[in-house]
Design a protein around this motif. Structure first.
Motif, PDB file in Angstrom:
ATOM      1  N   TYR A  22       0.853  -1.188   0.000  1.00  0.00           N
ATOM      2  CA  TYR A  22       0.000   0.000   0.000  1.00  0.00           C
ATOM      3  C   TYR A  22       0.891   1.242   0.000  1.00  0.00           C
ATOM      4  N   HIS A  23       0.514   2.221  -0.828  1.00  0.00           N
ATOM      5  CA  HIS A  23       1.145   3.537  -0.836  1.00  0.00           C
ATOM      6  C   HIS A  23       0.039   4.544  -1.099  1.00  0.00           C
ATOM      7  N   PRO A  24       0.016   5.687  -0.405  1.00  0.00           N
ATOM      8  CA  PRO A  24      -1.093   6.633  -0.589  1.00  0.00           C
ATOM      9  C   PRO A  24      -1.235   7.157  -2.017  1.00  0.00           C
ATOM     10  N   GLN A  25      -0.174   7.108  -2.832  1.00  0.00           N
ATOM     11  CA  GLN A  25      -0.247   7.600  -4.215  1.00  0.00           C
ATOM     12  C   GLN A  25      -0.239   6.470  -5.236  1.00  0.00           C
ATOM     13  N   GLN A  26      -0.564   5.271  -4.822  1.00  0.00           N
ATOM     14  CA  GLN A  26      -0.442   4.118  -5.721  1.00  0.00           C
ATOM     15  C   GLN A  26      -1.392   4.170  -6.916  1.00  0.00           C
ATOM     16  N   ASN A  27      -2.488   4.902  -6.808  1.00  0.00           N
ATOM     17  CA  ASN A  27      -3.432   4.974  -7.927  1.00  0.00           C
ATOM     18  C   ASN A  27      -2.989   5.941  -9.015  1.00  0.00           C
ATOM     19  N   THR A  28      -2.078   6.851  -8.685  1.00  0.00           N
ATOM     20  CA  THR A  28      -1.646   7.836  -9.681  1.00  0.00           C
ATOM     21  C   THR A  28      -0.216   7.607 -10.151  1.00  0.00           C
ATOM     22  N   LYS A  29       0.541   6.776  -9.467  1.00  0.00           N
ATOM     23  CA  LYS A  29       1.930   6.500  -9.831  1.00  0.00           C
ATOM     24  C   LYS A  29       2.062   5.041 -10.256  1.00  0.00           C
ATOM     25  N   PHE A  31       4.173   2.738  -9.344  1.00  0.00           N
ATOM     26  CA  PHE A  31       5.153   2.127  -8.443  1.00  0.00           C
ATOM     27  C   PHE A  31       5.287   0.621  -8.652  1.00  0.00           C
ATOM     28  N   TYR A  32       4.184  -0.047  -8.961  1.00  0.00           N
ATOM     29  CA  TYR A  32       4.162  -1.513  -8.992  1.00  0.00           C
ATOM     30  C   TYR A  32       4.227  -2.081 -10.408  1.00  0.00           C
ATOM     31  N   SER A  33       4.612  -1.273 -11.379  1.00  0.00           N
ATOM     32  CA  SER A  33       4.564  -1.720 -12.776  1.00  0.00           C
ATOM     33  C   SER A  33       5.523  -2.871 -13.074  1.00  0.00           C
ATOM     34  N   ALA A  45      14.877 -21.569  -1.270  1.00  0.00           N
ATOM     35  CA  ALA A  45      14.906 -21.158   0.131  1.00  0.00           C
ATOM     36  C   ALA A  45      16.282 -20.721   0.594  1.00  0.00           C
ATOM     37  N   ASP A  46      17.344 -21.129  -0.128  1.00  0.00           N
ATOM     38  CA  ASP A  46      18.685 -20.767   0.324  1.00  0.00           C
ATOM     39  C   ASP A  46      19.172 -19.433  -0.257  1.00  0.00           C
ATOM     40  N   GLU A  47      18.327 -18.725  -0.989  1.00  0.00           N
ATOM     41  CA  GLU A  47      18.692 -17.422  -1.543  1.00  0.00           C
ATOM     42  C   GLU A  47      17.740 -16.357  -0.994  1.00  0.00           C
ATOM     43  N   PRO A  48      18.274 -15.215  -0.533  1.00  0.00           N
ATOM     44  CA  PRO A  48      17.392 -14.169   0.010  1.00  0.00           C
ATOM     45  C   PRO A  48      16.568 -13.511  -1.090  1.00  0.00           C
ATOM     46  N   LEU A  49      15.398 -13.043  -0.709  1.00  0.00           N
ATOM     47  CA  LEU A  49      14.574 -12.221  -1.599  1.00  0.00           C
ATOM     48  C   LEU A  49      14.885 -10.772  -1.305  1.00  0.00           C
ATOM     49  N   ARG A  50      15.130  -9.981  -2.344  1.00  0.00           N
ATOM     50  CA  ARG A  50      15.428  -8.561  -2.138  1.00  0.00           C
ATOM     51  C   ARG A  50      14.350  -7.701  -2.777  1.00  0.00           C
ATOM     52  N   LEU A  51      13.985  -6.642  -2.059  1.00  0.00           N
ATOM     53  CA  LEU A  51      13.036  -5.654  -2.555  1.00  0.00           C
ATOM     54  C   LEU A  51      13.743  -4.311  -2.569  1.00  0.00           C
ATOM     55  N   GLY A  52      13.607  -3.588  -3.670  1.00  0.00           N
ATOM     56  CA  GLY A  52      14.223  -2.278  -3.779  1.00  0.00           C
ATOM     57  C   GLY A  52      13.970  -1.675  -5.148  1.00  0.00           C
ATOM     58  N   ARG A  53      14.783  -0.701  -5.509  1.00  0.00           N
ATOM     59  CA  ARG A  53      14.620   0.001  -6.779  1.00  0.00           C
ATOM     60  C   ARG A  53      15.447  -0.623  -7.898  1.00  0.00           C
ATOM     61  N   ASP A  54      16.550  -1.287  -7.549  1.00  0.00           N
ATOM     62  CA  ASP A  54      17.489  -1.815  -8.532  1.00  0.00           C
ATOM     63  C   ASP A  54      16.972  -3.124  -9.133  1.00  0.00           C
ATOM     64  N   THR A  55      16.682  -3.115 -10.419  1.00  0.00           N
ATOM     65  CA  THR A  55      16.142  -4.299 -11.082  1.00  0.00           C
ATOM     66  C   THR A  55      17.197  -5.377 -11.291  1.00  0.00           C
ATOM     67  N   GLN A  56      18.482  -5.026 -11.194  1.00  0.00           N
ATOM     68  CA  GLN A  56      19.545  -5.996 -11.411  1.00  0.00           C
ATOM     69  C   GLN A  56      19.781  -6.891 -10.196  1.00  0.00           C
ATOM     70  N   VAL A  57      19.613  -6.358  -8.995  1.00  0.00           N
ATOM     71  CA  VAL A  57      19.926  -7.137  -7.781  1.00  0.00           C
ATOM     72  C   VAL A  57      18.695  -7.508  -6.959  1.00  0.00           C
ATOM     73  N   CYS A  58      17.533  -6.922  -7.277  1.00  0.00           N
ATOM     74  CA  CYS A  58      16.328  -7.175  -6.483  1.00  0.00           C
ATOM     75  C   CYS A  58      15.384  -8.114  -7.228  1.00  0.00           C
ATOM     76  N   ASN A  59      14.797  -9.047  -6.487  1.00  0.00           N
ATOM     77  CA  ASN A  59      13.780  -9.929  -7.050  1.00  0.00           C
ATOM     78  C   ASN A  59      12.501  -9.160  -7.351  1.00  0.00           C
ATOM     79  N   PHE A  60      12.197  -8.185  -6.495  1.00  0.00           N
ATOM     80  CA  PHE A  60      10.996  -7.374  -6.650  1.00  0.00           C
ATOM     81  C   PHE A  60      11.406  -5.905  -6.631  1.00  0.00           C
ATOM     82  N   SER A  61      11.053  -5.188  -7.704  1.00  0.00           N
ATOM     83  CA  SER A  61      11.502  -3.801  -7.841  1.00  0.00           C
ATOM     84  C   SER A  61      10.319  -2.842  -7.848  1.00  0.00           C
ATOM     85  N   LEU A  62      10.494  -1.729  -7.128  1.00  0.00           N
ATOM     86  CA  LEU A  62       9.505  -0.657  -7.100  1.00  0.00           C
ATOM     87  C   LEU A  62      10.026   0.504  -7.944  1.00  0.00           C
ATOM     88  N   VAL A  63       9.163   1.077  -8.763  1.00  0.00           N
ATOM     89  CA  VAL A  63       9.541   2.199  -9.621  1.00  0.00           C
ATOM     90  C   VAL A  63       9.304   3.485  -8.832  1.00  0.00           C
TER      91      VAL A  63
END
Length: 198
Positions: A22-29, A31-33, A45-63
């Motif tokens: 959830y983000h207060p501006q999620q309907n206009t931005k 972020f989750y594209s 299971a032996d590899e960490p999941l990363r969340l962040g902006r960098d698409t090269q090192v993160c499994n899940f990226s936010l714009v």
């Protein structure tokens, strides 16, 4: 029973992390594209999941430029006392704190996740719910977006961790200030005037 039947049985019993944003501006931005919302994805299971902006090192990226390149990581683990796959959350941001329920994590600090956790950084609120499974080598992740902040739901069912001084208490009525503050100053002046002179 053949090996393929064993594999299918294990696949049906994968632990699943339901991660809802959830983000207060999620309907206009947008972020989750870059996220595959509504679909389950399988992870080792032996590899960490990363969340962040960098698409090269993160499994899940936010714009979102306000999100750190690497914001947080989820690590799977098991204990000898339990068959459950459990998870820790680690803050990877050198700039911003990450909050898990009411606990603030600085850079590289980590905490065990309960079965249901509210994670916050910046204006993001993320609800993480663990659905137990029996498979040992992998787990699934399902991403979704919430229409309202999950803090509303979690605040209703959890006791407040905010000190009573900040929120007040319903058991003790708040004092009403009817007289101006000068009354106290006048009392102080009178008490100073009655002191014996040296």
């Amino acid at each position: 029973m053949s090996v393929s039947e064993t594999m299918e049985t294990e696949e049906d019993l994968l632990t699943c992390l339901h991660i809802k944003f959830y983000h207060p501006q999620q309907n206009t931005k947008g972020f989750y594209s870059l996220l595959h919302l509504g679909n389950r994805s399988k992870h080792c299971a032996d590899e960490p999941l990363r969340l962040g902006r960098d698409t090269q090192v993160c499994n899940f990226s936010l714009v979102d430029r306000r999100v750190s390149r690497k914001q947080l990581a989820l690590h799977a683990y098991r204990t000898p006392q339990s068959q459950d796959m459990l998870f820790t959350l680690q803050n990877l941001s050198q700039v911003a704190k990450v909050y898990v329920n009411s606990l603030a994590l600085d850079f590289l600090e980590r905490v065990d996740l309960p079965n249901k956790a509210l994670v916050r950084f910046g204006q993001y609120e993320i609800l993480i719910v663990r659905e137990a499974g029996e498979a040992k080598g992998s787990f699934e992740v399902e991403l979704d977006v919430l229409p309202a902040p999950p803090s509303r739901e979690t605040c209703a069912c959890q006791p407040s961790t905010v000190p009573v001084m900040d929120t007040g208490s319903q058991l003790i009525p708040k004092p009403e200030i009817q007289d101006p503050l000068e009354t106290d100053e006048t009392l102080m002046c009178h008490s100073l005037n009655t002191l014996p002179s040296l």
